[in-house]
Write a protein that holds these residues in place. Structure first.
Motif, short mmCIF file in Angstrom:
data_model
loop_
_atom_site.label_atom_id
_atom_site.label_comp_id
_atom_site.label_asym_id
_atom_site.label_seq_id
_atom_site.Cartn_x
_atom_site.Cartn_y
_atom_site.Cartn_z
N ASP A 73 16.28 32.71 43.75
CA ASP A 73 15.20 32.63 42.77
C ASP A 73 13.84 32.43 43.45
OD1 ASP A 73 16.85 32.90 40.54
OD2 ASP A 73 17.29 30.75 40.50
N THR A 79 13.77 23.56 43.76
CA THR A 79 14.26 24.11 42.49
C THR A 79 15.20 25.28 42.74
OG1 THR A 79 12.16 23.49 41.47
CG2 THR A 79 13.56 25.03 40.26
N ARG A 82 18.56 24.01 43.97
CA ARG A 82 19.32 23.37 42.88
C ARG A 82 19.91 24.43 41.96
NH1 ARG A 82 15.51 20.41 41.34
NH2 ARG A 82 14.79 21.54 39.51
N ARG A 83 19.14 25.46 41.62
CA ARG A 83 19.64 26.50 40.73
C ARG A 83 20.75 27.32 41.38
NH1 ARG A 83 17.48 28.49 36.35
NH2 ARG A 83 17.88 30.62 37.06
#
Length: 231
Positions: A73, A79, A82-83
């Motif tokens: 991403d 972030t 984590r995703r």
């Protein structure tokens, strides 16, 4: 300076192209160079491309590109990790990788993601933490347009608060037809940063053929980075 941290006042402002220009001039001085990208976001594992690969493409033979992690991403590293349900990159890992490369290369360029305080993990670790572990100077890449004085001053203040050395500032994409704001900013950026202005890379430089990029790079950066540029 065996290790230099390259950060920006934001994203998509020319950090990778500036890193390539610095690497090019180091190679012209017969120095071996490694480029470390701690966290590459926006690309899946095995997908071609990436900032480190782009630096190698432009700077050429004698430059090694290294990634520590890649997350699909196009988000901040914490972030994106984590995703993707993947381990984040942490400052100690960045520092260890940079020090290991510095044992084999004359210059290691560590290119961050986005700005100085973008989070690498959910504990709030940033590129500044890695710079402190390495006791390495920081080169800040900034835009030319209106608003750059504030973002540059904020980044410089964050570096001073952490007792980190600000090596200087480079404009990451100097317009072909600069307006009043851009021309004035060229004069005012050193005062905003409290550090020297060390270059201005022209917009579109990354689209040049690698041979042309290497030929012209010296005209974009100041003598302290191996070039001939003067404000």
């Amino acid at each position: 300076m065996p290790i230099i941290i390259v950060t920006g006042t934001g994203t998509e402002i020319g950090k990778t192209i500036v890193t390539a220009a610095v690497a090019t001039l180091a190679r012209a001085a017969n120095r071996t160079v490694a480029v470390l990208k701690p966290a590459q976001t926006g690309l899946a594992p095995g997908e071609p491309g990436g900032d480190a690969d782009e630096v190698v493409r432009l700077a050429g033979t004698g430059v090694r590109g290294v990634e520590l992690a890649r997350f699909p991403d196009p988000l901040a590293p914490a972030t994106a990790a984590r995703r993707a349900a993947l381990p984040p990159v942490r400052p100690h890992g960045i520092a260890e990788a940079a020090e290991k490369l510095a044992a084999d290369y004359d210059l290691v360029l560590v290119e961050g993601a986005g700005g100085l305080l973008v989070r690498f993990d959910d504990d709030g670790a940033t590129l500044a933490d890695a710079a402190r572990l390495l006791d390495a100077p920081v080169l800040v890449v900034t835009p030319a347009a209106l608003g750059t004085l504030n973002s540059t001053a904020l980044t410089a203040e964050a570096l001073r608060a952490r007792e980190l050395e600000l090596l200087g500032v480079v404009v990451g994409s100097w317009p072909t037809h600069p307006g009043l704001a851009e021309r004035c900013n060229l004069t005012d950026l050193p005062e905003a940063a409290g550090a020297p202005l060390l270059g201005a890379v022209p917009e579109g430089a990354g689209a040049l053929a690698p041979a042309d990029f290497r030929t012209r790079a010296a005209t974009w950066l100041a003598p302290s980075l191996g070039g001939t540029w003067r404000a």
